[in-house]
Design a protein around this motif. Sequence first.
Motif, PDB file in Angstrom:
ATOM      1  N   GLY A 121      34.723 -15.981   3.928  1.00  0.00           N
ATOM      2  CA  GLY A 121      33.959 -17.162   3.560  1.00  0.00           C
ATOM      3  C   GLY A 121      32.566 -17.182   4.165  1.00  0.00           C
ATOM      4  O   GLY A 121      32.073 -18.237   4.587  1.00  0.00           O
ATOM      5  N   LEU A 122      31.918 -16.020   4.211  1.00  0.00           N
ATOM      6  CA  LEU A 122      30.636 -15.910   4.901  1.00  0.00           C
ATOM      7  C   LEU A 122      29.455 -16.276   4.003  1.00  0.00           C
ATOM      8  O   LEU A 122      29.313 -15.753   2.897  1.00  0.00           O
ATOM      9  CB  LEU A 122      30.452 -14.487   5.426  1.00  0.00           C
ATOM     10  N   ASP A 123      28.633 -17.165   4.494  1.00  0.00           N
ATOM     11  CA  ASP A 123      27.340 -17.480   3.887  1.00  0.00           C
ATOM     12  C   ASP A 123      26.295 -17.088   4.924  1.00  0.00           C
ATOM     13  O   ASP A 123      25.999 -17.864   5.840  1.00  0.00           O
ATOM     14  CB  ASP A 123      27.258 -18.961   3.536  1.00  0.00           C
ATOM     15  N   GLU A 176      33.484 -13.626  17.317  1.00  0.00           N
ATOM     16  CA  GLU A 176      33.745 -14.345  18.566  1.00  0.00           C
ATOM     17  C   GLU A 176      34.481 -15.639  18.235  1.00  0.00           C
ATOM     18  O   GLU A 176      34.141 -16.331  17.266  1.00  0.00           O
ATOM     19  CB  GLU A 176      32.408 -14.614  19.269  1.00  0.00           C
ATOM     20  N   LEU A 177      35.499 -15.951  19.006  1.00  0.00           N
ATOM     21  CA  LEU A 177      36.415 -17.048  18.668  1.00  0.00           C
ATOM     22  C   LEU A 177      35.687 -18.378  18.444  1.00  0.00           C
ATOM     23  O   LEU A 177      35.922 -19.052  17.435  1.00  0.00           O
ATOM     24  CB  LEU A 177      37.465 -17.203  19.763  1.00  0.00           C
ATOM     25  N   GLU A 178      34.826 -18.792  19.368  1.00  0.00           N
ATOM     26  CA  GLU A 178      34.169 -20.087  19.236  1.00  0.00           C
ATOM     27  C   GLU A 178      33.235 -20.116  18.034  1.00  0.00           C
ATOM     28  O   GLU A 178      33.096 -21.149  17.362  1.00  0.00           O
ATOM     29  CB  GLU A 178      33.412 -20.446  20.531  1.00  0.00           C
ATOM     30  N   GLY A 209      34.654 -23.054  10.910  1.00  0.00           N
ATOM     31  CA  GLY A 209      35.906 -23.367  10.223  1.00  0.00           C
ATOM     32  C   GLY A 209      36.575 -22.175   9.587  1.00  0.00           C
ATOM     33  O   GLY A 209      37.258 -22.306   8.551  1.00  0.00           O
ATOM     34  N   ALA A 210      36.423 -21.003  10.194  1.00  0.00           N
ATOM     35  CA  ALA A 210      36.975 -19.772   9.622  1.00  0.00           C
ATOM     36  C   ALA A 210      38.498 -19.725   9.765  1.00  0.00           C
ATOM     37  O   ALA A 210      39.061 -20.221  10.741  1.00  0.00           O
ATOM     38  CB  ALA A 210      36.357 -18.557  10.309  1.00  0.00           C
ATOM     39  N   LYS A 211      39.146 -19.120   8.794  1.00  0.00           N
ATOM     40  CA  LYS A 211      40.571 -18.818   8.965  1.00  0.00           C
ATOM     41  C   LYS A 211      40.660 -17.605   9.887  1.00  0.00           C
ATOM     42  O   LYS A 211      39.790 -16.725   9.871  1.00  0.00           O
ATOM     43  CB  LYS A 211      41.247 -18.541   7.629  1.00  0.00           C
TER      44      LYS A 211
END
Length: 417
Positions: A90-92, A244-246, A252-254
Amino acid sequence: MELKRVVVTGLGALTPIGKTVPEYWDGLVNGVSGAALMTRFDTEKFKTKFACEVKNFVAEDYLEKKEARKIDPFVQYALVATAEAVKDAGLDFEKLNTNRIGVIWGSGIGGLKTFLDEIMEFAKGDGTPRLNPFFIPKMIIDIAPGHISMKYGLRGPNFSCVSACASSTNALIDAFTYIRLGRADMIVSGGSEAILNEAGIGGFNAMHALSTRNDDPQTASRPFDKDRDGFVAGEGAGTIILEELEHAKARGAKIYAEIVGGGMSADANHITAPHPEGLGAKLVMQSALEDAGLKTTDIDYINVHGTSTPLGDISETTAIVNLFGEHAYKVNISSTKSMTGHLLGAAGAIESIACILALQNGIIPPTINHFTDDPAIDPKLNLTFNKAQKREIKYALSNTFGFGGHNASVIFKKFEE
């Protein structure tokens, strides 16, 4: 310095058993063989006449015709797998800081088709070097991450890893390291390979590395079987978006899984043969466990290098028993190369995807084509023969080993907050 947590937020796969991630996973859990007689060239005079090709691949179905002509198949494969991963994540990129997003890619051989075509064309002439101006830019291995970065405007770390069949695992480890050290927010990583041509097959035949089971290609890749006679060459690409997690949570990534450790070692033994006692293989798995802060008893699944070569399979299973001890018999082990063939520099990427999806779905892909036990391989090991097995998995380890004695292992964890 506190290390950042690194997660997987996108996957892309172009393989001999599926041209998308869902198709690939379906092929794995159903034990589908990707091997068949080759269509890329006339194999009449070759010892091996089959391989694991990407079926019905037409570059123009994915890329503009003009663009496709200017790039080698290994770059075409890289761009196709990456497009799926970017969409999946879902990358923009217009909304992200692309100065902190990089591409680290692996390939063992790179543009072999381009090299072969140009040299054969040159040999037909009078010695005048009338070479294609795209010859070098199409051939060099680092051009794959170059094209990916240009397509998406990614200005972070950008380079290739070359360690034969360990290449894309090394790329993943480098990507993981850059992110956890805070040098990047996201890395597009993975690997691609396209060696199914006269030079690739002829060269590996000359080494006696390939199976010659021409009468039964579908069962030719048979890791750990007593009658294995070499690996089956494959082609394709796998892309994994590491983040990176944060950073992932903020957009809002899965999240598919977390990558928690990587190890590297050398056999320091022989240009092609593994160490007979598996010393390098044992060391690299131990290194990955130490990097992740894990014990051997934490590992539930090992996707092994398992190429279906007489020496390699024995060396790797010996290393597992020597390192894991009694826990070796409680771990599920499988070689997905029994289905995909050996994608060389892309193997680590597609096999890491297999581990990630195994964690998510609680299913161990099988080692297909097992007919006869090899007395040199410990019979108490669960090599997940012929049929997928359901199992709750928390940690999965993926091994890839390359000519030159290069070993790389990476560990994925089921994601938890």
